[in-house]
Design a protein around this motif. Structure first.
Motif, short mmCIF file in Angstrom:
data_model
loop_
_atom_site.label_atom_id
_atom_site.label_comp_id
_atom_site.label_asym_id
_atom_site.label_seq_id
_atom_site.Cartn_x
_atom_site.Cartn_y
_atom_site.Cartn_z
N ARG A 122 0.69 -1.20 -0.07
CA ARG A 122 -0.05 -0.01 0.04
C ARG A 122 0.97 1.32 0.10
O ARG A 122 0.31 2.19 -0.63
CB ARG A 122 -0.91 -0.06 1.03
CG ARG A 122 -2.20 0.46 0.98
CD ARG A 122 -3.26 0.20 2.30
NE ARG A 122 -2.55 0.66 3.19
CZ ARG A 122 -2.62 0.20 4.33
NH1 ARG A 122 -2.88 -1.39 4.54
NH2 ARG A 122 -2.17 0.55 5.42
N ALA A 180 -1.46 -6.37 -6.56
CA ALA A 180 -1.98 -4.98 -6.11
C ALA A 180 -1.25 -3.76 -6.79
O ALA A 180 -2.01 -2.78 -7.16
CB ALA A 180 -2.11 -4.93 -4.52
N HIS A 195 -3.89 -1.53 -8.68
CA HIS A 195 -4.23 -0.16 -7.78
C HIS A 195 -3.53 1.07 -8.18
O HIS A 195 -3.56 2.21 -8.03
CB HIS A 195 -4.21 -0.27 -6.47
CG HIS A 195 -5.37 -1.21 -6.09
ND1 HIS A 195 -6.81 -1.04 -5.88
CD2 HIS A 195 -5.26 -2.68 -5.70
CE1 HIS A 195 -7.51 -2.11 -5.57
NE2 HIS A 195 -6.66 -3.17 -5.51
N TYR A 250 -6.89 -3.60 0.32
CA TYR A 250 -7.00 -2.75 -0.90
C TYR A 250 -8.61 -2.38 -0.83
O TYR A 250 -8.89 -2.06 -2.03
CB TYR A 250 -6.63 -3.38 -2.17
CG TYR A 250 -5.09 -3.89 -1.87
CD1 TYR A 250 -4.22 -3.06 -1.73
CD2 TYR A 250 -4.98 -5.34 -1.81
CE1 TYR A 250 -2.78 -3.36 -1.59
CE2 TYR A 250 -3.54 -5.71 -1.49
CZ TYR A 250 -2.60 -4.82 -1.38
OH TYR A 250 -1.46 -5.38 -1.30
N TYR A 259 -10.56 0.53 -0.57
CA TYR A 259 -10.48 1.83 -0.22
C TYR A 259 -11.87 2.33 0.04
O TYR A 259 -11.95 3.19 1.06
CB TYR A 259 -9.76 2.45 -1.44
CG TYR A 259 -8.21 2.23 -1.60
CD1 TYR A 259 -7.33 2.76 -0.55
CD2 TYR A 259 -7.86 1.26 -2.45
CE1 TYR A 259 -6.21 2.34 -0.86
CE2 TYR A 259 -6.52 0.82 -2.44
CZ TYR A 259 -5.65 1.63 -1.72
OH TYR A 259 -4.19 1.38 -1.87
#
Lengths: 335, 288
Positions: A72, A93, A97, B252, B254
């Motif tokens: 993240r 990810a 993302h 993830y 969000y």
């Protein structure tokens, strides 16, 4: 660190690298929790080799933490040149993302981009009060087990999947029985730390729990650092083949002009020298020759893969760990 | 003419003792205040609200109100309320003793009150977890009695009490110090009992400060995360709302994280609003 990288990339763009940093290249490796010791040795070895090969000084920074949190941070702009995380889902990810690397990143390096593998084992106290041999011993009433929380820790996800997969195999594919098993197992866990390192501290320093479920390399680290006399490593007959992958983060490496050195760094992990270091830190080497040499360090056990039992990370994540998944359902029953 | 108006305004200033503009540069200071508040406070709030606005409402609502989220709010609010009540009661007592009595070590004790401010909350959480775990100093005596202070909801309340204590004490202390003991003596002289003096003279004066301290420690507890991750043991049954945010981020998710964050923001906002209204209401009692 990031700022330094940025300044450096500007210097490179101006074609003044030699004047600005004196031929120093810096690289940031964002990694997961229990790899501190391993990568600090890899970094030293690779810097030396890179200096011999190109004459450039190489400074490699390392950041450790829970795998998902690290991913993240990279998505949010922590400009890692390479990531070495606990599971492929977290690197996926970065693509999904952040578009930081292509979707097929796992095909770019040998063995699905996993230079080393590991597995999940048990650590017990040496006093011999509790005898544990196999997974089903962990759900005996009165036994207290320590493991991190699968919601926050990559290692904990491997632990959960190892327990579920073993129960599935023992019950001839009966998903309800496997679910009952993990439900009972997680009932016996009084505290779930955020990451693998936290669980080790809980088990060894705070003396909570009879059994710690842990990465194989982390269990050995405890033995070496805290003392062989106090703990025993127990290898269950069957466990999961944990595959922690590595990747170059294309977008940031390109911006820093470090693509070549980043790839060389990761390829170094596959060389005999890199593999020796992996074996030394109790990661299972990918190279056969090195693996054979260290065969004694890695007791034989039946290892099943994620692909074989759960299909893919995407499916495993959705069915087991996402909100409302099996892990949430079994947790709710203990509220 | 000009001189006359100056004198007049000076005279007016002396008369009212609070002229409309005691300090020069009203526009500059106002401008700076608004600019500063915008950058430091309003911008993050607006960013969160804007981010939430872009998401589909139905999904946001579902994520903000599903069973897991509701359980997390319940624990967050319940534990914060419990901690704030404990602090309001014992914090007031502490403040009273520190202000009214002189005893050896008073200054040291007074300094210790600020300790939870200075200590990183993660350290506080770790220390408390160690203290109350079944092998800890206190835990080894409490656990056999059935009191489990680590890795339980009780642990969450303990940690929140710890971080909120200074707010209760420090808001009450100045008010207590300025409280004229002569008023109490007068009440006694007029024949009021001890209880009557407390209930009609002391309590109404202190109430607004106690309420403010209560509200501040409540608000502080609502947002606390650092110490809770350690003492709660990260278990599903001890999941507070800020932990849920972090867990959703780790997946993830969000949208789910923003949904909870938005609800927490509305809670805090509502809390501060209620607090201000309560203070206004309590202030009426102070009028002679």
């Amino acid at each position: 660190m990031t700022r330094f990288c940025r300044i450096l990339s500007v210097c490179l763009a101006l074609g003044a690298a030699a004047h600005c940093a004196g031929g120093t290249i810096s690289l940031l490796n964002v990694s997961y929790d229990p790899t501190r010791e391993f990568y600090s040795e890899v970094n030293a070895a690779f810097s030396k080799e890179w200096k011999a090969r190109t004459g450039d000084d190489l400074k490699i920074g390392i950041s450790n933490g829970g795998s998902a949190k690290q991913a993240r941070d990279v998505i949010a702009g922590s400009e890692a040149d390479v990531v070495t995380l606990a599971l492929a889902w977290d690197i996926d990810a970065l693509h999904e993302h952040g578009q930081l690397l292509p979707a097929d990143w796992q095909q770019r390096l040998p063995n699905n981009s996993c230079p080393y593998t590991s597995t999940i084992v048990f650590l017990t106290r040496h006093d011999g009060k509790i005898k544990v041999k196999d997974w089903e011993d962990l759900i005996r009433p009165g036994i207290s087990v320590v493991a991190p929380n699968p919601k926050t820790s990559g290692g904990a996800r491997w632990i959960y999947l190892a327990a579920y997969g073993d129960a599935l195999k023992k019950n001839h594919g009966d998903a309800a029985a496997a679910r009952r098993f993990v439900e009972q197992l997680y009932h016996n866990i009084p505290v779930m730390d955020e990451g693998a390192r936290g669980s080790v501290t809980t088990f060894t320093q705070r003396e909570i729990g009879d059994v710690l479920i842990s990465w194989e390399n982390e269990a050995w680290l405890v033995m070496e650092k805290i003392g062989r006399g106090r703990f025993d490593i127990i290898y269950p007959p069957r466990s999961i083949l944990a595959e922690p992958p590595v990747a170059v983060v294309d977008k940031y490496a390109k911006a820093h002009g470090t693509e070549a050195v980043a790839e060389a760094y990761l390829r170094f992990l596959y060389t005999p020298a890199g593999q020796e270091l992996a074996a030394k830190h109790h990661f299972r080497p990918e190279l056969d020759a090195v693996a054979r040499q260290h065969a004694a360090d890695f007791p034989p056990m039946e290892l099943f893969t994620l692909r074989e039992v759960f299909g893919s990370w995407k499916e495993a994540q959705k069915i087991h760990f996402d909100e409302g998944g099996i892990f949430d359902q079994i947790s709710r029953s203990r509220r | 003419m000009r001189e006359a108006s100056l004198t007049r305004s000076r005279a007016a200033g002396v008369e009212s003792a609070a002229p409309s503009n005691p300090l020069p540069g009203f526009r500059l200071t106002l401008g700076f205040t608004i600019f500063y508040l915008t950058i430091v406070v309003l911008a993050p709030i607006a960013a969160l609200a804007l981010k939430a606005l872009r998401l589909p409402w139905s999904q946001l609502w579902e994520l903000a109100t599903n069973q897991r989220a509701l359980a997390a709010y319940a624990l967050s609010l319940g534990a914060s309320l419990a901690a704030a009540l404990v602090n309001a009661l014992f914090g007031s007592l502490l403040a009273w003793v520190l202000v009214r009595y002189r005893f050896p070590g008073r200054r040291l004790l007074d300094g210790l009150i600020d300790f939870p401010f200075a200590l990183p909350t993660a350290v506080a959480g770790l220390t408390l977890a160690d203290l109350f775990s079944s092998h800890g100093w206190l835990g080894q005596f409490l656990t056999p009695l059935g009191i489990k202070g680590a890795y339980t909801r009780l642990g969450v309340v303990i940690a929140l009490t710890f971080v909120g204590l200074p707010f209760s004490v420090r808001t009450l202390q100045p008010v207590l110090e300025s409280l004229d003991t002569g008023v109490e003596e007068a009440a006694a002289c007029l024949g009021a009992s001890r209880f009557r003096t407390f209930a009609s003279v002391i309590a109404p004066t202190l109430l607004p400060a106690i309420l403010t301290g209560f509200g501040l420690s409540f608000a502080r507890a609502l947002g606390e995360y650092g110490s809770i991750v350690f003492i709660s043991g990260n278990l599903p049954k001890t999941e507070i709302a800020p932990t849920l945010i972090v867990m959703r981020l780790d997946q993830y998710d969000y949208t789910g994280a923003i949904a909870v964050a938005l609800v927490l923001m509305i809670f805090s906002f509502g809390l501060l609003l209620t607090l201000n209204m309560l203070q206004g209401w309590a202030a009426k009692f102070q009028e002679p």
